[in-house]
Design an enzyme around this catalytic site. Structure first.
Site, PDB file in Angstrom:
ATOM      1  N   SER A 137      -1.390   0.700  -6.968  1.00 54.71           N
ATOM      2  CA  SER A 137      -1.782  -0.150  -5.877  1.00 54.71           C
ATOM      3  C   SER A 137      -3.137   0.072  -5.216  1.00 54.71           C
ATOM      4  O   SER A 137      -3.288   1.068  -5.189  1.00 54.71           O
ATOM      5  CB  SER A 137      -1.232  -0.973  -4.461  1.00 54.71           C
ATOM      6  OG  SER A 137      -1.814  -1.934  -4.001  1.00 54.71           O
ATOM      7  N   CYS A 139      -4.909  -1.676  -3.579  1.00 58.56           N
ATOM      8  CA  CYS A 139      -4.912  -0.901  -1.847  1.00 58.56           C
ATOM      9  C   CYS A 139      -4.722   0.059  -1.804  1.00 58.56           C
ATOM     10  O   CYS A 139      -4.838   0.165  -0.156  1.00 58.56           O
ATOM     11  CB  CYS A 139      -3.475  -2.289  -1.479  1.00 58.56           C
ATOM     12  SG  CYS A 139      -3.264  -4.136  -1.483  1.00 58.56           S
ATOM     13  N   TYR A 165       0.668  -0.811   3.596  1.00 58.13           N
ATOM     14  CA  TYR A 165       0.929  -0.845   2.413  1.00 58.13           C
ATOM     15  C   TYR A 165       0.205  -0.038   1.144  1.00 58.13           C
ATOM     16  O   TYR A 165       1.522   1.092   0.624  1.00 58.13           O
ATOM     17  CB  TYR A 165       1.191  -2.107   1.708  1.00 58.13           C
ATOM     18  CG  TYR A 165       0.903  -2.630   0.370  1.00 58.13           C
ATOM     19  CD1 TYR A 165       2.624  -2.802   0.105  1.00 58.13           C
ATOM     20  CD2 TYR A 165       0.115  -2.678  -0.623  1.00 58.13           C
ATOM     21  CE1 TYR A 165       2.460  -2.763  -1.410  1.00 58.13           C
ATOM     22  CE2 TYR A 165       0.025  -3.509  -2.323  1.00 58.13           C
ATOM     23  CZ  TYR A 165       1.773  -3.004  -2.712  1.00 58.13           C
ATOM     24  OH  TYR A 165       1.989  -3.408  -3.173  1.00 58.13           O
ATOM     25  N   LYS A 169       1.578   4.083  -0.337  1.00 56.47           N
ATOM     26  CA  LYS A 169       1.107   4.120  -2.226  1.00 56.47           C
ATOM     27  C   LYS A 169       0.384   5.431  -2.171  1.00 56.47           C
ATOM     28  O   LYS A 169       1.482   6.320  -2.932  1.00 56.47           O
ATOM     29  CB  LYS A 169       1.101   3.023  -2.771  1.00 56.47           C
ATOM     30  CG  LYS A 169       1.037   1.307  -2.392  1.00 56.47           C
ATOM     31  CD  LYS A 169       2.223   1.343  -3.719  1.00 56.47           C
ATOM     32  CE  LYS A 169       2.885  -0.359  -3.973  1.00 56.47           C
ATOM     33  NZ  LYS A 169       4.116  -0.045  -4.557  1.00 56.47           N
ATOM     34  N   GLU A 207       5.077 -14.584  -1.720  1.00 48.70           N
ATOM     35  CA  GLU A 207       3.753 -14.744  -2.667  1.00 48.70           C
ATOM     36  C   GLU A 207       2.210 -14.163  -2.614  1.00 48.70           C
ATOM     37  O   GLU A 207       2.042 -14.469  -1.627  1.00 48.70           O
ATOM     38  CB  GLU A 207       4.354 -16.661  -2.763  1.00 48.70           C
ATOM     39  CG  GLU A 207       3.637 -17.474  -2.315  1.00 48.70           C
ATOM     40  CD  GLU A 207       4.280 -17.237  -0.796  1.00 48.70           C
ATOM     41  OE1 GLU A 207       5.463 -17.018  -0.905  1.00 48.70           O
ATOM     42  OE2 GLU A 207       4.136 -18.593  -0.030  1.00 48.70           O
ATOM     43  N   ALA A 209      -1.845 -14.645  -3.987  1.00 50.36           N
ATOM     44  CA  ALA A 209      -2.735 -15.523  -3.426  1.00 50.36           C
ATOM     45  C   ALA A 209      -2.560 -16.851  -4.806  1.00 50.36           C
ATOM     46  O   ALA A 209      -2.846 -17.683  -4.596  1.00 50.36           O
ATOM     47  CB  ALA A 209      -4.143 -15.471  -3.616  1.00 50.36           C
ATOM     48  N   ARG A 299     -13.552  -6.419  -3.779  1.00 49.87           N
ATOM     49  CA  ARG A 299     -13.323  -5.464  -4.655  1.00 49.87           C
ATOM     50  C   ARG A 299     -13.776  -4.755  -5.669  1.00 49.87           C
ATOM     51  O   ARG A 299     -14.496  -5.534  -6.621  1.00 49.87           O
ATOM     52  CB  ARG A 299     -11.501  -5.523  -5.489  1.00 49.87           C
ATOM     53  CG  ARG A 299     -10.411  -5.644  -4.333  1.00 49.87           C
ATOM     54  CD  ARG A 299      -9.963  -3.925  -3.708  1.00 49.87           C
ATOM     55  NE  ARG A 299      -8.115  -3.854  -3.500  1.00 49.87           N
ATOM     56  CZ  ARG A 299      -8.421  -2.954  -2.167  1.00 49.87           C
ATOM     57  NH1 ARG A 299      -9.393  -2.505  -1.743  1.00 49.87           N
ATOM     58  NH2 ARG A 299      -8.035  -3.434  -1.501  1.00 49.87           N
TER      59      ARG A 299
HETATM   60  P1  NAD Z   1       8.659  -7.967  -6.457  1.00 48.85           P
HETATM   61  O1  NAD Z   1       8.569  -7.833  -4.663  1.00 48.85           O
HETATM   62  O2  NAD Z   1       8.446  -9.314  -7.581  1.00 48.85           O
HETATM   63  O3  NAD Z   1       9.484  -6.649  -6.539  1.00 48.85           O
HETATM   64  C1  NAD Z   1       9.760  -5.698  -6.148  1.00 48.85           C
HETATM   65  C2  NAD Z   1      11.717  -5.913  -6.545  1.00 48.85           C
HETATM   66  O4  NAD Z   1      12.104  -4.504  -5.527  1.00 48.85           O
HETATM   67  C3  NAD Z   1      11.947  -6.588  -6.120  1.00 48.85           C
HETATM   68  O5  NAD Z   1      12.180  -6.783  -6.986  1.00 48.85           O
HETATM   69  C4  NAD Z   1      13.158  -6.423  -5.211  1.00 48.85           C
HETATM   70  O6  NAD Z   1      14.597  -6.910  -5.157  1.00 48.85           O
HETATM   71  C5  NAD Z   1      13.549  -4.435  -4.848  1.00 48.85           C
HETATM   72  N1  NAD Z   1      13.610  -3.539  -4.484  1.00 48.85           N
HETATM   73  C6  NAD Z   1      12.465  -4.449  -2.712  1.00 48.85           C
HETATM   74  N2  NAD Z   1      13.618  -3.116  -1.815  1.00 48.85           N
HETATM   75  C7  NAD Z   1      14.963  -2.714  -2.854  1.00 48.85           C
HETATM   76  C8  NAD Z   1      15.961  -1.485  -2.676  1.00 48.85           C
HETATM   77  N3  NAD Z   1      16.033  -1.187  -1.594  1.00 48.85           N
HETATM   78  N4  NAD Z   1      16.135  -1.133  -3.701  1.00 48.85           N
HETATM   79  C9  NAD Z   1      16.192  -1.974  -5.071  1.00 48.85           C
HETATM   80  N5  NAD Z   1      15.608  -3.102  -5.619  1.00 48.85           N
HETATM   81  C10 NAD Z   1      14.331  -3.470  -3.943  1.00 48.85           C
HETATM   82  O7  NAD Z   1       7.258  -7.232  -6.928  1.00 48.85           O
HETATM   83  P2  NAD Z   1       5.985  -6.836  -8.223  1.00 48.85           P
HETATM   84  O8  NAD Z   1       5.108  -7.778  -8.014  1.00 48.85           O
HETATM   85  O9  NAD Z   1       7.090  -6.900  -9.471  1.00 48.85           O
HETATM   86  O10 NAD Z   1       5.739  -5.479  -7.988  1.00 48.85           O
HETATM   87  C11 NAD Z   1       6.120  -3.893  -8.284  1.00 48.85           C
HETATM   88  C12 NAD Z   1       5.599  -3.032  -8.404  1.00 48.85           C
HETATM   89  O11 NAD Z   1       3.764  -3.150  -8.364  1.00 48.85           O
HETATM   90  C13 NAD Z   1       5.719  -2.743  -6.461  1.00 48.85           C
HETATM   91  O12 NAD Z   1       5.874  -1.119  -6.354  1.00 48.85           O
HETATM   92  C14 NAD Z   1       4.357  -3.873  -6.149  1.00 48.85           C
HETATM   93  O13 NAD Z   1       3.916  -2.730  -5.103  1.00 48.85           O
HETATM   94  C15 NAD Z   1       3.779  -2.386  -7.258  1.00 48.85           C
HETATM   95  N6  NAD Z   1       2.545  -3.569  -7.173  1.00 48.85           N
HETATM   96  C16 NAD Z   1       2.368  -5.662  -7.067  1.00 48.85           C
HETATM   97  C17 NAD Z   1       0.939  -5.944  -7.548  1.00 48.85           C
HETATM   98  C18 NAD Z   1       0.778  -6.991  -8.074  1.00 48.85           C
HETATM   99  O14 NAD Z   1       0.341  -8.285  -7.606  1.00 48.85           O
HETATM  100  N7  NAD Z   1       1.994  -8.134  -7.973  1.00 48.85           N
HETATM  101  C19 NAD Z   1      -0.270  -5.201  -6.829  1.00 48.85           C
HETATM  102  C20 NAD Z   1      -0.341  -3.898  -7.085  1.00 48.85           C
HETATM  103  C21 NAD Z   1       1.165  -3.073  -6.979  1.00 48.85           C
END
Ligand code: NAD
Length: 338
Positions: A137, A139, A165, A169, A207, A209, A299
């Site tokens: 990320s 972050c 967080y 990462k 959720e 922003a 950022r």
């Molecule tokens: P999301 O929460 O929709 O998806 C994450 C999934 O991981 C969820 O479905 C959750 O059930 C699953 N999960 C959590 N704990 C678990 C466990 N113990 N065993 C199995 N599954 C588990 O989030 P996302 O937005 O799709 O993010 C996906 C990845 O991208 C993550 O690593 C997140 O940190 C990274 N990320 C996302 C964003 C963003 O803007 N969405 C930005 C930077 C990084």
């Protein structure tokens, strides 16, 4: 036929990634604590597993259930030693949410996501997986002032992430690289900017922003007022899901080592994001700025590395919101009807 394991496939980004990999002709297994909430998974096989547990990570890579014609030569469960069953693992499972969640659930994030990454990286390396993708990320970077010069990927060090967080990462990135060196597993590390789109979490506290503001505007009357956390001047870039997934696929096929930023370089303030959504919604919206977790002030990242793969963001913020807002409005209307 290439075989991919997608971890977190019940979540927002990974469920879209599964659809893309299927279009590319992969055989895909998804794993998650839950199935996707808003549409059926496109994966060929889906396992409900808690990836914090070592045995679940091994089970995620279990050859049982993978059709013979989709099997590699070599690796556990197949005929020749030396290769793995899965060509590629995409690790997107995380205990994850927007700023509200990141600030209120520090311990859960640090424990759960670290356990997932510790066990999944180890399982992939010891099962002979060839390429391992990790979703890091933006972050991982320090806080910035608006209009500061762009940070390159190397400038994640000396490390000073703004929240826990980001520290988790960074640790997971380093662990993946260490396993890559020891086991000869190719590691690809993407650092995502804030990503949004249809079928993302839109309520419940996790959720982010863009989804939260789309929901508030969908719930508001024309001429109404919504609450906005903070002063509204924090600068952010938002990436539409299709652009991000395209970046993941290109990065995985590239020879780019170490962290790679993926994000659209269209920086807007939170107030500008609200105005963009209100414009798409066709509503006049007033803002009431209230105290709330905001995160970093600004950022600004270079994208030269991902662009070297031919990647370009194709969706402006307005275009992405125009594809996202109607889906969130539909969810709001469905929820109202019960
Ligand atoms: P999301 O929460 O929709 O998806 C994450 C999934 O991981 C969820 O479905 C959750 O059930 C699953 N999960 C959590 N704990 C678990 C466990 N113990 N065993 C199995 N599954 C588990 O989030 P996302 O937005 O799709 O993010 C996906 C990845 O991208 C993550 O690593 C997140 O940190 C990274 N990320 C996302 C964003 C963003 O803007 N969405 C930005 C930077 C990084």
């Amino acid at each position: 036929m290439k075989k991919a394991l997608v971890c977190g496939a019940g979540g927002f980004i990974a469920s879209h990634l599964v659809k893309r990999l299927k279009k590319e002709g992969y055989w895909v297994r998804g794993v998650d604590l839950k199935r996707p909430e808003f549409s059926a998974t496109a994966a060929d096989d889906f396992k409900i597993l808690d990836l914090r547990e070592e045995k679940s990570c091994a089970a995620a890579l279990d050859p049982a259930g993978v059709p013979d014609d989709a099997r590699n030569a070599g690796g556990p469960g197949s005929r020749e030693p030396g290769g793995g069953l899965f060509d590629e693992v995409y690790q997107l499972a995380a205990d994850m949410g927007g700023m509200g969640f990141i600030h209120s659930a520090e311990c859960e994030i640090m424990r759960n996501s670290a356990l997932i990454n510790i066990n999944m990286t180890h399982a992939a390396a010891t099962h002979g997986v060839k390429r391992y993708f990790f979703s890091s990320s933006a972050c991982v970077y320090r806080d910035m002032e608006a209009h500061e010069a762009e940070l390159t990927e190397e400038q994640a060090y000396p490390a000073l992430p703004d929240n826990e967080y980001g520290w988790e990462k960074l640790y997971a990135e380093r662990m993946a690289m260490a396993y890559g060196r020891r086991f000869g597993m190719t590691i690809r590390l993407a650092r995502f900017q804030n990503t949004y789109g249809p079928e993302g979490t839109w309520r419940g506290g996790r959720e982010k922003a863009p989804a939260a503001l789309c929901r508030k505007i969908a719930e508001a009357d024309d001429g109404g007022t919504i609450e906005v956390w903070g002063a509204g001047d924090a600068m952010r870039a938002y990436t539409y899901i299709d652009d991000l997934v395209d970046g993941i696929v290109r990065l995985m096929r590239s020879d780019l080592e170490n962290g790679v930023n993926i994000g659209r370089q269209e920086y807007v303030s939170v107030d500008e994001l609200v105005k963009t959504i209100a414009g798409v919604a066709g509503k006049k919206i007033k803002m009431n700025h209230v105290k709330g977790p905001v995160g970093v002030r600004a950022r600004n990242f270079t994208n030269d590395r991902i662009k070297s793969t031919g990647w370009e963001s194709r969706f402006s913020l307005t275009e992405g919101i125009a594809r996202t807002y109607p889906w969130i409005r539909e969810q709001v209307e469905k929820a109202k009807k019960g």
